[in-house]
Design an enzyme around this catalytic site. Structure first.
Site, PDB file in Angstrom:
ATOM      1  N   TYR A  92     -25.409 -39.419  -5.811  1.00 36.17           N
ATOM      2  CA  TYR A  92     -24.066 -38.843  -5.735  1.00 36.17           C
ATOM      3  C   TYR A  92     -23.225 -39.306  -6.923  1.00 36.17           C
ATOM      4  CZ  TYR A  92     -22.327 -43.406  -4.250  1.00 36.17           C
ATOM      5  OH  TYR A  92     -21.986 -44.731  -4.206  1.00 36.17           O
ATOM      6  N   ILE A 123     -18.930 -42.435   5.194  1.00 39.60           N
ATOM      7  CA  ILE A 123     -17.721 -41.752   5.649  1.00 39.60           C
ATOM      8  C   ILE A 123     -18.101 -40.513   6.461  1.00 39.60           C
ATOM      9  CG2 ILE A 123     -16.290 -42.606   3.759  1.00 39.60           C
ATOM     10  CD1 ILE A 123     -16.697 -39.949   2.344  1.00 39.60           C
ATOM     11  N   TYR A 149     -11.185 -41.855   3.584  1.00 37.66           N
ATOM     12  CA  TYR A 149     -10.648 -43.209   3.756  1.00 37.66           C
ATOM     13  C   TYR A 149      -9.230 -43.215   4.319  1.00 37.66           C
ATOM     14  CZ  TYR A 149     -14.736 -44.465   1.061  1.00 37.66           C
ATOM     15  OH  TYR A 149     -16.024 -44.632   0.643  1.00 37.66           O
ATOM     16  N   PHE A 166     -17.413 -35.071  -4.099  1.00 36.89           N
ATOM     17  CA  PHE A 166     -18.731 -35.678  -4.316  1.00 36.89           C
ATOM     18  C   PHE A 166     -19.721 -34.591  -4.730  1.00 36.89           C
ATOM     19  CE2 PHE A 166     -16.820 -38.676  -1.323  1.00 36.89           C
ATOM     20  CZ  PHE A 166     -17.170 -39.896  -1.879  1.00 36.89           C
TER      21      PHE A 166
END
Length: 709
Positions: A92, A123, A149, A166
């Protein structure tokens, strides 16, 4: 740099039923549940009856807070997607949407990230987004703060309420399944198989590689190449988990089964057991007898090329590798030998004819024939073979294709049909009735749709079909099948009610079905049309005698029925005798002995004998000088296996000892006594409980525990 966030449990695996209409479907099947959830499942063409299949519903649609853009599609041959609990490996690159600055990258570190999907290790946006990807796929995930987050961010690299982007590549994953839903056995796929839609059904035979290892690294069982029938139970305590696993495996697939402590080997001291399993080959077994009566069975052990098989009149080269009675070579067999012949022309025996037309080029098969005359082949030195079972090992070297039916003109089809009729007549004269019947059926197939032929061909085809139906009736009568003979005759008589041959053969069929009145009526009609027909005139007395015997039997039966009806209500019914009082049997002493059979497998060296030793007095009370010697059982016969491999060896030892029930629970071990001295098991002791077993038998089938001292 990816923080852990909680992840809600995924919906459980669901079960759906499939029915006969799904049978034979291969590839992918779109399924919609009552709740509207759709899933793509793998369907196998090996199912034989209604049953169940399992599928994992696809991930739920992504929420608005997680957006996905596919940059590069994954492997088109592998349509599977990861599910909760699978171990994923990804690359990633993470950037902030606000200023496009990069905050993290596994590619810069040169090492991909590995995590377990759906367990909150990454996440939430990752757990949701990556679950929709396939192997090798590259995608861009845009994740809102509530799925990343949140308000806190992750200073100093990620500010509060940050939207993250991402670019993710799903490199691979290890699929994991809880086989029984109790965490007792967890399956992890080590290597994907080929033809993933094709799985072996229950009771089918497969070739597997298996190794079971204890927690301390000790190899418990090692079977590098084993022919195994799913559901047979031949693997002892491993059978249940191996059967469950094989039903969902594909060819060349490798997997690892992590078994909880004592889940497979009870009270063994092996701890957590790991089973490495590979499905090397799935054997297809087909009935290749001419009448599909199970007398000639073919087991394919090496798959051939493509899907083409020899058709009628194809030039075939077939290699006969061996011929046995199941254990020993047949006397007189002159092989290995290559036979060259035309398919279904009667050049070889019926067993080889039936097998050859079902084999692909390069295929190797084991053919078992249970009717001796079908396997008599002079070219192999087996013209007089007469054993209950003949087992051939065959290899299809090559075959030359003929002209395809769709590429033939109407005139060619009629010419081919006449040729096949002549071959069928030769086979009938040679008393090869099954093969002749098969040839006549192919004639019907050749000209079955003659309605579109030219007018000058139609009349000839109609007459040819009537002749073939009469020939089929003659074959059926010779094979003892009067019902099908009757059906063939009726087809002819519907178009030609005065056909003498059809009437006479129908009379024979009626006679074979004990329909003597109908048989006599047909014979009388034959004599009306041909007064000089000697066969019909000679058959009438036989039919009348048979009818007279049948009438006499019916008369006696009817008389008994009337006699029974006449007694009803008249008081003359046969009265039942009152049962005599049963004298109570004298009390018997309850048996207090138990016949215990100890059994274990061990390949001995020269002069070695296995003994059993234990607590009971009859087992020596742990005194090595008073052990009980066991007897080595003879090698069990097993059918031949493919590729010329020798069948696996088994070395079973057994002894039966009569022990008193009052012993209750006791312990024992096995000891090997040989020229170099005694060696006794040093692992945990075997246990046996005789409580409540008086007067019965008990079998203790064990495996070795620990090392020898």
């Amino acid at each position: 740099g990816l923080a852990r966030l909680p992840f809600p449990d995924a919906p459980p695996r669901r079960r759906r039923r499939w029915s006969a209409r799904d049978r034979g479907r291969r590839g992918r099947l779109q399924v919609r549940s009552k709740s509207g959830v759709e899933a793509v499942v793998a369907m196998s063409d090996s199912g034989a009856s209604d049953g169940e299949f399992e599928y994992t519903p696809p991930p739920a649609p992504l929420p608005d807070g997680v957006q996905k853009e596919i940059l590069e599609k994954g492997d088109q041959k592998n349509w599977r997607k990861p599910k909760e609990g699978d171990d994923l490996t990804v690359h990633y690159v993470g950037t902030l949407q606000s200023d496009s600055s990069q905050f993290d990258s596994s590619r810069d570190r040169g090492e991909p990230v590995t995590f377990t999907l759906g367990k909150g290790q990454v996440i939430k946006g990752w757990d949701l987004g990556i679950a929709t990807m396939t192997k090798g796929e590259k995608a861009r995930l845009t994740i809102q703060p509530e799925f990343a987050y949140g308000e806190q961010g992750q200073p100093p690299t990620i500010p509060p309420n940050a939207v993250l982007i991402f670019e993710v590549e799903l490199i691979s994953w290890v699929a994991k399944d809880d086989l029984f839903g109790d965490n007792g056995v967890v399956k992890a796929i080590v290597q994907e198989g080929v033809e993933t839609w094709k799985n072996p059904p229950k009771n089918s035979e497969v070739c597997i590689s298996l190794q079971a290892t204890a927690q301390n690294g000790t190899v418990i069982e090692d079977r590098p190449e084993l022919d195994y029938v799913i559901g047979s139970g031949d693997l002892g305590p491993l059978s249940r988990i191996v059967d469950k696993t094989l039903l969902n495996m594909s060819k060349n697939e490798k997997c690892s089964l992590a078994c909880a402590k004592d889940y497979v080997y009870k009270d063994s001291g092996h701890g957590k057991v790991t089973v490495e399993l590979e499905l090397k080959q799935m054997y297809n077994t087909n009935d290749v007898s001419m009448l599909s009566d199970g007398t000639v069975m073919k087991k394919s052990v090496v798959e051939g090329e493509d899907h083409a098989t020899p058709e009628d009149s194809f030039a075939v080269t077939l290699r006969v590798v061996s011929a046995t009675d199941g254990t020993q070579p047949l006397p007189g067999f002159t092989g290995p030998k290559e036979l060259k012949f035309k398919c279904c022309h009667g050049d070889v025996c019926d067993a080889l004819e039936g097998a050859a037309r079902d084999m692909k080029k390069g295929e190797r098969a084991i053919v078992t024939c249970t009717v001796p005359w079908k396997a008599r082949e002079a070219q192999l030195g087996l013209a007089e073979v007469d054993v209950p079972k003949i087992v051939f090992t065959l290899e299809m070297i090559d075959f030359t294709k003929g002209k395809e039916m769709w590429n033939r003109s109407d005139e060619d089809k009629v010419e081919l049909a006449l040729f096949r009729k002549d071959v069928g007549a030769q086979l009938f004269k040679a008393r090869r009735f099954e093969l002749a019947l098969d040839k006549y059926k192919k004639v019907i197939e050749t000209i079955g749709s003659h309605d579109n032929f030219h007018e000058d061909l139609k009349k000839g085809c109609a007459e040819l079909k009537r002749t073939i139906e009469l020939n089929k009736a003659a074959c059926y009568l010779q094979l003892g099948d009067p019902t099908n003979a009757l059906a063939s005759c009726n087809k002819v008589l519907r178009e030609d009610r005065n056909n003498v041959k059809a009437l006479f053969r129908r009379a024979k069929a009626h006679h074979g079905r004990t329909e003597h009145v109908e048989a006599e009526a047909d014979l009388n009609r034959v004599l009306e049309l041909e007064p000089g027909n000697t066969e019909a005139r000679a058959m009438i007395p036989q039919v009348r005698r048979a009818q007279k015997i049948a009438d006499k039997a019916s008369k006696n039966t009817f008389a008994k029925m009337c006699e029974g009806f006449g007694k009803i209500g008249s008081g003359r019914e046969a009265k039942k005798e009152e049962p005599k009082p049963v004298e109570p049997e004298p009390p018997q002493e309850k048996p207090d002995k138990v016949q215990v059979t100890f059994k274990i497998e061990y390949k001995p060296q020269d002069g070695e004998i296995v003994h059993v030793i234990g607590e009971p007095e009859l087992l020596g009370e742990w005194d090595a000088s008073r052990t009980v010697a066991m007897t080595k059982l003879p090698q069990k016969w097993e059918p031949p296996v493919g590729s010329g491999r020798a069948p696996p060896e088994h070395h079973h030892w057994e002894v039966t000892v009569e022990l008193p029930e009052e012993l209750g629970r006791f312990e024992y071990q096995y000891l090997i006594r040989g020229p170099s001295g005694d060696r006794q098991e040093q692992g945990s002791k075997h246990k046996c409980d005789l409580t409540g077993m008086g007067g019965s038998r008990m079998r203790c089938t064990d495996s070795w525990r620990g090392e020898f001292a």
